[in-house]
Design a protein around this motif. Structure first.
Motif, PDB file in Angstrom:
ATOM      1  N   PHE A 168     -11.004  -0.867 -10.130  1.00 56.23           N
ATOM      2  CA  PHE A 168      -9.698  -0.414  -9.587  1.00 56.23           C
ATOM      3  C   PHE A 168      -9.365  -1.109  -8.292  1.00 56.23           C
ATOM      4  CE2 PHE A 168      -8.540   3.488 -12.064  1.00 56.23           C
ATOM      5  CZ  PHE A 168      -9.770   3.785 -12.794  1.00 56.23           C
ATOM      6  N   GLY A 169      -7.778  -0.962  -8.290  1.00 56.57           N
ATOM      7  CA  GLY A 169      -7.207  -1.398  -7.186  1.00 56.57           C
ATOM      8  C   GLY A 169      -7.160  -0.623  -6.037  1.00 56.57           C
ATOM      9  N   GLY A 170      -6.794  -0.941  -4.877  1.00 61.85           N
ATOM     10  CA  GLY A 170      -6.589   0.472  -3.771  1.00 61.85           C
ATOM     11  C   GLY A 170      -5.697   1.116  -3.797  1.00 61.85           C
ATOM     12  N   GLY A 171      -4.517   0.962  -4.821  1.00 60.15           N
ATOM     13  CA  GLY A 171      -3.614   1.900  -5.162  1.00 60.15           C
ATOM     14  C   GLY A 171      -2.123   1.623  -4.222  1.00 60.15           C
ATOM     15  N   LEU A 198       0.548   8.059  -6.706  1.00 63.10           N
ATOM     16  CA  LEU A 198      -0.161   7.217  -6.183  1.00 63.10           C
ATOM     17  C   LEU A 198      -0.302   6.104  -7.506  1.00 63.10           C
ATOM     18  CD1 LEU A 198      -2.195   5.568  -4.272  1.00 63.10           C
ATOM     19  CD2 LEU A 198      -3.910   7.097  -5.265  1.00 63.10           C
ATOM     20  N   TYR A 213      -2.339   3.403 -13.633  1.00 64.77           N
ATOM     21  CA  TYR A 213      -2.517   4.745 -13.964  1.00 64.77           C
ATOM     22  C   TYR A 213      -1.479   5.315 -12.867  1.00 64.77           C
ATOM     23  CZ  TYR A 213      -6.840   4.604 -16.566  1.00 64.77           C
ATOM     24  OH  TYR A 213      -7.901   4.411 -17.625  1.00 64.77           O
ATOM     25  N   GLN A 268       0.922  -1.128  -0.034  1.00 63.24           N
ATOM     26  CA  GLN A 268       0.033   0.082  -0.025  1.00 63.24           C
ATOM     27  C   GLN A 268       0.821   1.337   0.043  1.00 63.24           C
ATOM     28  OE1 GLN A 268      -2.780  -0.816   3.322  1.00 63.24           O
ATOM     29  NE2 GLN A 268      -4.216   0.106   1.975  1.00 63.24           N
ATOM     30  N   GLN A 283      -1.181   8.812 -10.204  1.00 59.88           N
ATOM     31  CA  GLN A 283      -1.894  10.152  -9.915  1.00 59.88           C
ATOM     32  C   GLN A 283      -0.931  10.810  -9.009  1.00 59.88           C
ATOM     33  OE1 GLN A 283      -5.128   9.540  -7.413  1.00 59.88           O
ATOM     34  NE2 GLN A 283      -6.136  11.483  -7.761  1.00 59.88           N
ATOM     35  N   LEU A 336      -2.051   3.176  -9.452  1.00 55.28           N
ATOM     36  CA  LEU A 336      -3.438   2.595  -9.580  1.00 55.28           C
ATOM     37  C   LEU A 336      -3.595   1.561 -10.815  1.00 55.28           C
ATOM     38  CD1 LEU A 336      -5.660   5.658  -9.139  1.00 55.28           C
ATOM     39  CD2 LEU A 336      -5.251   3.863  -7.233  1.00 55.28           C
ATOM     40  N   PRO A 358      -5.783  10.993 -12.290  1.00 55.76           N
ATOM     41  CA  PRO A 358      -5.073   9.700 -12.784  1.00 55.76           C
ATOM     42  C   PRO A 358      -4.702  10.036 -14.073  1.00 55.76           C
ATOM     43  CG  PRO A 358      -6.520   8.758 -11.045  1.00 55.76           C
ATOM     44  CD  PRO A 358      -6.974  10.097 -11.315  1.00 55.76           C
TER      45      PRO A 358
END
Lengths: 112, 114
Positions: A102-105, A86, A35, A9, A37, A88, A43
């Motif tokens: 989307f994943g949690g990033g 970030l 992506y 994370q 961000q 993603l 993003p």
């Protein structure tokens, strides 16, 4: 809803180090997007991978789509402070058009 | 360059107020989306629209509504804002009909509900 789990994370590293970010799911995806961000921005797409086993390179960034199309990784070589942001991943399910999951990033900080 | 513009970067509202978030895109995209972004949860889809006056619920539509009267404009409405709607809201657009279509995002609207 199909789930995408990203790890780690958080990641804080020194400039010049290498790192890998993972994006995993129990579901099969037709494609996988990554992506980045930056603070205060939306993003921006880095890459789309669509074939199982596919590897794409974007300068110091290497993206891989798993053979089974359930996972992906992003490897950064010789990270630079400009890579901070970030990251993603987003999976495109079969037959659902543009309904990305989307994943949690992964929040990456590269220290000079 | 593709541009997605969100009308407000920062908003502070009180519980129970009606909130409008506006989004305009200049690329003639068919699809438009509203996402909510919270730390560790990634982006969660609230609503999307694939054509004028057409809308589909996403994963978390409760407490929200949308309006798309013109192709370039997609509005998110919170009829009665609550504190749990404090979040970053991202608008995006894309070409229609592509399963792997790139999303173009706005800069986001950070909403705080007191």
């Amino acid at each position: 809803t199909q789930l995408l789990e990203q790890s780690p994370q958080f990641l804080s590293i020194q400039e010049g180090e290498n790192l890998t970010v993972y994006c995993n799911s129990s579901s099969v995806f037709s494609s996988l997007q990554w992506y980045r961000q930056e603070p205060g921005e939306g993003p921006v797409l880095l890459v789309t991978v669509v074939t199982g086993g596919e590897v794409k390179k974007l300068k110091r960034l290497t993206f891989q789509f798993g053979d089974a199309r359930k996972d992906s990784s992003l490897h950064i070589t010789a990270a630079q402070p400009g890579d901070t942001g970030l990251y993603l991943c987003a999976g495109g399910p079969f037959g659902a058009g543009n309904m990305l999951t989307f994943g949690g990033g992964t929040r990456l900080m590269v220290k000079p | 360059d593709v541009k997605v513009t969100q009308s407000s970067r920062y908003l502070v509202k009180r519980t129970g107020e009606k909130v409008f978030l506006e989004c305009v895109q200049d690329m003639d995209h068919e699809n438009m989306f509203w996402y909510r972004q919270d730390p560790g949860l990634g982006l969660r889809l609230i609503y999307f629209s694939y054509d004028v006056k057409m809308k589909e619920k996403g994963d978390i539509p409760e407490g929200y509504s949308v309006s798309r009267e013109k192709k370039e404009r997609f509005s998110l409405i919170l009829e009665s804002a609550s504190t749990n709607q404090t979040s970053m809201y991202l608008c995006a657009s894309s070409w229609g009909g592509l399963a792997t279509g790139e999303l173009f995002f706005g800069e986001g609207s950070r909403l705080t509900v007191l």
